[in-house]
Every structure is written in C-alpha cells, then in structure tokens.
Design an enzyme around this catalytic site. Structure first.
Site, PDB file in Angstrom:
ATOM      1  N   ARG A  23     -33.063  78.736 -30.745  1.00  0.00           N
ATOM      2  CA  ARG A  23     -32.984  77.994 -29.478  1.00  0.00           C
ATOM      3  C   ARG A  23     -32.759  78.927 -28.282  1.00  0.00           C
ATOM      4  O   ARG A  23     -32.114  78.541 -27.308  1.00  0.00           O
ATOM      5  CB  ARG A  23     -31.868  76.941 -29.515  1.00  0.00           C
ATOM      6  CG  ARG A  23     -32.086  75.824 -30.526  1.00  0.00           C
ATOM      7  CD  ARG A  23     -33.167  74.852 -30.043  1.00  0.00           C
ATOM      8  NE  ARG A  23     -33.252  73.702 -30.921  1.00  0.00           N
ATOM      9  CZ  ARG A  23     -32.745  72.499 -30.620  1.00  0.00           C
ATOM     10  NH1 ARG A  23     -32.140  72.288 -29.489  1.00  0.00           N
ATOM     11  NH2 ARG A  23     -32.881  71.506 -31.471  1.00  0.00           N
ATOM     12  N   ARG A  27     -31.130  75.568 -22.823  1.00  0.00           N
ATOM     13  CA  ARG A  27     -30.401  75.084 -21.643  1.00  0.00           C
ATOM     14  C   ARG A  27     -29.291  75.996 -21.124  1.00  0.00           C
ATOM     15  O   ARG A  27     -28.717  75.721 -20.086  1.00  0.00           O
ATOM     16  CB  ARG A  27     -29.814  73.701 -21.956  1.00  0.00           C
ATOM     17  CG  ARG A  27     -30.873  72.616 -21.969  1.00  0.00           C
ATOM     18  CD  ARG A  27     -30.362  71.344 -22.589  1.00  0.00           C
ATOM     19  NE  ARG A  27     -30.103  71.555 -24.007  1.00  0.00           N
ATOM     20  CZ  ARG A  27     -29.614  70.632 -24.828  1.00  0.00           C
ATOM     21  NH1 ARG A  27     -29.301  69.451 -24.364  1.00  0.00           N
ATOM     22  NH2 ARG A  27     -29.430  70.900 -26.103  1.00  0.00           N
ATOM     23  N   ARG A  36     -36.691  72.460 -16.281  1.00  0.00           N
ATOM     24  CA  ARG A  36     -36.274  71.178 -16.871  1.00  0.00           C
ATOM     25  C   ARG A  36     -36.023  70.115 -15.789  1.00  0.00           C
ATOM     26  O   ARG A  36     -36.246  68.924 -16.023  1.00  0.00           O
ATOM     27  CB  ARG A  36     -35.010  71.415 -17.678  1.00  0.00           C
ATOM     28  CG  ARG A  36     -34.559  70.252 -18.538  1.00  0.00           C
ATOM     29  CD  ARG A  36     -33.363  70.713 -19.350  1.00  0.00           C
ATOM     30  NE  ARG A  36     -32.904  69.712 -20.287  1.00  0.00           N
ATOM     31  CZ  ARG A  36     -31.897  68.888 -20.044  1.00  0.00           C
ATOM     32  NH1 ARG A  36     -31.284  68.918 -18.884  1.00  0.00           N
ATOM     33  NH2 ARG A  36     -31.512  68.016 -20.974  1.00  0.00           N
ATOM     34  N   ASP A  72     -41.309  71.728 -30.255  1.00  0.00           N
ATOM     35  CA  ASP A  72     -40.297  70.983 -31.008  1.00  0.00           C
ATOM     36  C   ASP A  72     -40.848  70.642 -32.382  1.00  0.00           C
ATOM     37  O   ASP A  72     -42.061  70.521 -32.558  1.00  0.00           O
ATOM     38  CB  ASP A  72     -39.882  69.696 -30.286  1.00  0.00           C
ATOM     39  CG  ASP A  72     -38.508  69.241 -30.754  1.00  0.00           C
ATOM     40  OD1 ASP A  72     -37.499  69.738 -30.220  1.00  0.00           O
ATOM     41  OD2 ASP A  72     -38.435  68.425 -31.693  1.00  0.00           O
ATOM     42  N   TYR A 149     -35.831  62.133 -39.237  1.00  0.00           N
ATOM     43  CA  TYR A 149     -36.069  61.526 -37.921  1.00  0.00           C
ATOM     44  C   TYR A 149     -37.046  60.354 -38.011  1.00  0.00           C
ATOM     45  O   TYR A 149     -36.859  59.325 -37.351  1.00  0.00           O
ATOM     46  CB  TYR A 149     -36.582  62.579 -36.928  1.00  0.00           C
ATOM     47  CG  TYR A 149     -35.492  63.525 -36.510  1.00  0.00           C
ATOM     48  CD1 TYR A 149     -34.523  63.139 -35.584  1.00  0.00           C
ATOM     49  CD2 TYR A 149     -35.392  64.795 -37.061  1.00  0.00           C
ATOM     50  CE1 TYR A 149     -33.501  63.998 -35.212  1.00  0.00           C
ATOM     51  CE2 TYR A 149     -34.373  65.665 -36.701  1.00  0.00           C
ATOM     52  CZ  TYR A 149     -33.435  65.264 -35.775  1.00  0.00           C
ATOM     53  OH  TYR A 149     -32.421  66.101 -35.416  1.00  0.00           O
TER      54      TYR A 149
HETATM   55  O1  CP3 Z   1     -35.704  78.134 -30.557  1.00  0.00           O
HETATM   56  C1  CP3 Z   1     -36.307  77.972 -29.465  1.00  0.00           C
HETATM   57  O2  CP3 Z   1     -35.917  78.456 -28.409  1.00  0.00           O
HETATM   58  C2  CP3 Z   1     -37.631  77.230 -29.472  1.00  0.00           C
HETATM   59  C3  CP3 Z   1     -37.529  75.865 -29.106  1.00  0.00           C
HETATM   60  C4  CP3 Z   1     -37.040  74.790 -30.035  1.00  0.00           C
HETATM   61  C5  CP3 Z   1     -36.709  73.500 -29.545  1.00  0.00           C
HETATM   62  N1  CP3 Z   1     -36.518  72.675 -30.601  1.00  0.00           N
HETATM   63  C6  CP3 Z   1     -36.666  73.126 -28.111  1.00  0.00           C
HETATM   64  C7  CP3 Z   1     -35.755  72.025 -27.713  1.00  0.00           C
HETATM   65  C8  CP3 Z   1     -36.930  74.732 -31.424  1.00  0.00           C
HETATM   66  C9  CP3 Z   1     -37.114  75.834 -32.455  1.00  0.00           C
HETATM   67  C10 CP3 Z   1     -36.601  73.388 -31.771  1.00  0.00           C
HETATM   68  C11 CP3 Z   1     -36.489  72.907 -33.153  1.00  0.00           C
HETATM   69  C12 CP3 Z   1     -35.810  71.649 -33.426  1.00  0.00           C
HETATM   70  N2  CP3 Z   1     -35.934  70.467 -32.741  1.00  0.00           N
HETATM   71  C13 CP3 Z   1     -34.958  71.408 -34.525  1.00  0.00           C
HETATM   72  C14 CP3 Z   1     -34.638  72.408 -35.601  1.00  0.00           C
HETATM   73  C15 CP3 Z   1     -33.698  73.440 -35.120  1.00  0.00           C
HETATM   74  C16 CP3 Z   1     -32.272  72.976 -35.034  1.00  0.00           C
HETATM   75  O3  CP3 Z   1     -31.689  73.176 -33.980  1.00  0.00           O
HETATM   76  O4  CP3 Z   1     -31.761  72.465 -36.033  1.00  0.00           O
HETATM   77  C17 CP3 Z   1     -34.528  70.071 -34.465  1.00  0.00           C
HETATM   78  C18 CP3 Z   1     -33.575  69.382 -35.428  1.00  0.00           C
HETATM   79  C19 CP3 Z   1     -35.160  69.481 -33.339  1.00  0.00           C
HETATM   80  C20 CP3 Z   1     -35.073  68.077 -32.878  1.00  0.00           C
HETATM   81  C21 CP3 Z   1     -34.458  68.023 -31.530  1.00  0.00           C
HETATM   82  N3  CP3 Z   1     -35.085  68.394 -30.360  1.00  0.00           N
HETATM   83  C22 CP3 Z   1     -33.156  67.577 -31.213  1.00  0.00           C
HETATM   84  C23 CP3 Z   1     -32.138  67.082 -32.218  1.00  0.00           C
HETATM   85  C24 CP3 Z   1     -33.032  67.684 -29.829  1.00  0.00           C
HETATM   86  C25 CP3 Z   1     -31.895  67.192 -28.981  1.00  0.00           C
HETATM   87  C26 CP3 Z   1     -30.632  67.891 -29.291  1.00  0.00           C
HETATM   88  C27 CP3 Z   1     -30.328  68.901 -28.245  1.00  0.00           C
HETATM   89  O5  CP3 Z   1     -30.150  70.081 -28.593  1.00  0.00           O
HETATM   90  O6  CP3 Z   1     -30.267  68.474 -27.094  1.00  0.00           O
HETATM   91  C28 CP3 Z   1     -34.224  68.246 -29.311  1.00  0.00           C
HETATM   92  C29 CP3 Z   1     -34.517  68.565 -27.894  1.00  0.00           C
HETATM   93  C30 CP3 Z   1     -34.790  70.006 -27.605  1.00  0.00           C
HETATM   94  N4  CP3 Z   1     -35.701  70.772 -28.286  1.00  0.00           N
HETATM   95  C31 CP3 Z   1     -34.234  70.778 -26.549  1.00  0.00           C
HETATM   96  C32 CP3 Z   1     -34.845  72.038 -26.606  1.00  0.00           C
HETATM   97  C33 CP3 Z   1     -34.634  73.205 -25.672  1.00  0.00           C
HETATM   98  C34 CP3 Z   1     -33.183  70.283 -25.540  1.00  0.00           C
HETATM   99  C35 CP3 Z   1     -33.643  69.196 -24.658  1.00  0.00           C
HETATM  100  C36 CP3 Z   1     -34.306  69.638 -23.382  1.00  0.00           C
HETATM  101  O7  CP3 Z   1     -34.650  70.799 -23.181  1.00  0.00           O
HETATM  102  O8  CP3 Z   1     -34.536  68.769 -22.518  1.00  0.00           O
END
Ligand code: CP3
Length: 339
Positions: A23, A27, A36, A72, A149
């Site tokens: 990640r 943020r 964003r 994602d 999910y």
């Molecule tokens: O690693 C990186 O920088 C690449 C980007 C990346 C995102 N999601 C961007 C994102 C990666 C590798 C993911 C994978 C992902 N997405 C996973 C597996 C990794 C992990 O953390 O377990 C999962 C379970 C998801 C599903 C998901 N997407 C969730 C549960 C959420 C909300 C939770 C949160 O952290 O807010 C997201 C949203 C998300 N995906 C964000 C980002 C940067 C945050 C929301 C936003 O940017 O508006």
C-alpha cells in the site's frame, strides 16, 4: 534497472536487501490525497494517467526498489459483472452479493483484455514514467479473499456469511472459486504481457480459515494460479496469518512468501523450509515509533531474516496515519545497511 528486487526473488546474493511497502501508493502521501480529493476511487483505478501517476509518487519521494501498480483486488469481481462500490470511510460495498448456486451460475468468466484493458494501459503508461528505474509489481487477490467480498458484500471481522456459504454450499463455493481463478489467471497473464516484472497474490483473509479449510477453500486455487504463471514471471504469495501453510505455499512454485508481523523470521524460515525468499514483516503500526527506533528495528529485522533471499517490507499495508519522516527512516535504514 535497479535489479535488487528481481535478484532477491531469484535468490541471488545482494549487497543489501531490496525494500518496498505494501500500500505504498496510499493515503499517508499528501500528493496522493491531492489526487484523491478530485477523483473517486474507481476513477483513479480506471484512468491510466491517474493510476500511473499515483504508482510513481512513492518512488519519486522515497526511492523504493520496486513500484506496485495502483489498482485494487476488487477489479476482478467488477470485470465479472458484480457491482463493487468504494464508499468513503466505509470501504468496499457490493450491493448484490453472491449467495446462491444460481448467482454463481450466472457469472461469466470475462474477456479480461476487454474488461480490464484500462489496467494494461495503466501498466504501459507506468513503465514509461518509471523509465526502467525499478521493476513494476502487478497484483491480484487470492480467490478465497475475493470470494470473501463477493459473498459478504463488504469487509467483516468474521466473514461469517462468506464462511456460511462455503460450509453449507461447498459445490457452489468451489464453482465460484474456480471462476475467480480462471479470470485471475487470464488477468495476470495479460498484466505480464503488458510488462509487469513480478506478480503478488494477496490472500489477506486466508488466516481467517482453519488449516483444513484453508487447504480446501484457498490453497488449491493459489496452487493453480502460481502453476499457470511461474514460467512467465516471479510470483510472491502474501497469505496473511497463514504461517500454518508455509510449507505447502513454498512448494507451489512461488518465488517468495510474504510474512506478517505475528510470525518471527526464524519461524518463517523454518516453516517455509529455509530456501524460498521471504518478504516482510514489520508491524505497520511500528512505523509510529520514533525514526531512530525504526532504524534499529529494520537493521535487526535484516539480521534476523538474513540479507539474502529477503525483501524488506511491512507485515501488511502502511497505515494512513504514518508520518513521512518515519517512512524515510524505514526506507533509508535498508539503503544504508551493510554487512
Ligand atoms: O499497494 C499499493 O500501493 C497498490 C494499491 C493497492 C490498493 N489496494 C489501493 C487502495 C493494493 C495492492 C490494494 C489491494 C487490496 N485491496 C487488498 C489486499 C491488500 C490488503 O491490504 O490486504 C484488499 C483486501 C483490498 C480491498 C480494499 N480496497 C479495501 C478493504 C479497501 C478499504 C480499506 C482501506 O484501506 O481504506 C480498499 C480501498 C483502497 N485500495 C485504498 C487504496 C489506496 C484506500 C481508499 C482510497 O484511496 O480512497
């Protein structure tokens, strides 16, 4: 190209281990927050100009040894025609979750080169921006985590509805897992063709299953995916909480295993058989410690895992509240490491 990351995946000896953060495009970065503020989540994913820009932001600021494409794991259910929303301050929300055999039977395995063409375009644009500086990681969720999910419809502490579906209707669950697996293999092959240098599979919710249920509902599908990809690109399997399956995961043909912070380096080496490259595993909340302490913890972590067959990372994604100077301390501690 800085090839430390690919060397560590091959098991070649290196002067210091490579470093990146799960990640890392996220943020805690003010330049990420600026984008964003203007565009909603899936617009950022679907616009190659935005996704590629977000991907290179952390590289420009901190100089990690690998980039990970901003996207994602939930673009897979979307491509399978399951509606996925990203609700601010809530997370993923799927208004029509999969609950019955009929729901599963309705699902098509899509042509990912059409449905997810925007990802391939984002990869091409990112490679141009990276200009050969560091390798690019592409990723997908493991089928079990995607099922969580699709069936639960949102994040959960227990994923009870996802488990209820698997335990009461295992035939439908396996049909769903197989459809997700087929889509994921085609998707990841297309990503490799578009130019990513490595694949990471995220089984974020694997550790919610017992070892026996993990073998049935997750491991066998990860095995199929790694088997299909291993001759085309190195694969990292990050299965959070799944130390109990390290032996089997290390025998899938994966190049590396991700380790979370609840498993020590010595246990991870022991359980994975001592040969495979390991990646991890600082507690993400440890980046809240003062920079001097972070530096010491990183150096200890490298000594414990060993500098070879090791990729420095966090044990899960970076938290939005981490100060930038603490991220610098983490990355720089690795870069200055010498034996
Ligand atoms: O690693 C990186 O920088 C690449 C980007 C990346 C995102 N999601 C961007 C994102 C990666 C590798 C993911 C994978 C992902 N997405 C996973 C597996 C990794 C992990 O953390 O377990 C999962 C379970 C998801 C599903 C998901 N997407 C969730 C549960 C959420 C909300 C939770 C949160 O952290 O807010 C997201 C949203 C998300 N995906 C964000 C980002 C940067 C945050 C929301 C936003 O940017 O508006």
């Amino acid at each position: 190209m800085n090839d430390l990351f690919l060397k560590a995946l091959k098991g070649d000896s290196v002067s210091r281990p490579p470093v990146w953060m799960m990640r890392q495009a996220g943020r805690y970065l003010p330049e990420f927050m600026a984008i964003r503020d203007k565009y909603d989540f899936f617009t950022r994913c679907q616009t190659p100009e935005l996704a590629s820009e977000i991907t290179v932001q952390p590289i420009r600021r901190f100089g990690m040894d690998a980039a990970i494409l901003f996207s994602d794991i939930l673009v897979i259910p979307q491509a399978m025609n399951i509606e996925v929303q990203m609700k601010p301050d809530f997370g993923p929300f799927l208004p029509n979750p999969i609950r019955t055999t009929a729901d599963v039977d309705k699902l098509e395995v899509p042509d990912v080169t059409i449905e997810l063409d925007y990802v391939m375009k984002a990869i091409e644009m990112t490679l141009e921006k990276l200009d050969g500086e560091v390798p690019l990681i592409g990723f997908a969720g493991a089928p079990w985590t995607i099922l969580c999910y699709c069936v639960q419809g949102q994040g959960s502490k227990s994923f009870d509805q996802a488990k209820a579906f698997c335990f009461t209707n295992p035939l439908a669950a396996h049909k769903l897992l197989q459809k997700i697996t087929d889509t994921t293999i085609a998707y990841l092959k297309a990503k490799i063709k578009a130019g990513v240098h490595c694949i990471q599979l995220f089984d974020s919710w694997g550790g919610m299953l017992s070892p026996v249920d993990y073998a049935e509902f997750s491991l066998q599908y990860i095995q199929k995916i790694v088997h299909a990809l291993q001759d085309e690109a190195p694969v990292i399997v990050f299965a959070k909480g799944c130390w109990f399956a390290f032996k089997e995961l290390s025998q899938t043909g994966a190049s590396a295993l991700g380790v979370d912070w609840t498993c020590s380096a010595i246990n991870a080496r022991y359980l994975s058989g001592g040969q495979i490259t390991l990646q991890g595993n600082l507690d993400p909340a440890r980046l809240l410690s003062p920079p001097g302490m972070i530096r010491n913890m990183v150096h200890n972590m490298i000594r414990e895992f060993g500098k070879d067959r090791y990729i420095v990372n966090l044990g899960h994604g970076i938290l939005p509240t981490i100060p930038l100077e603490n991220v610098s301390a983490f990355i720089n501690a690795v870069k200055e490491y010498r034996e």
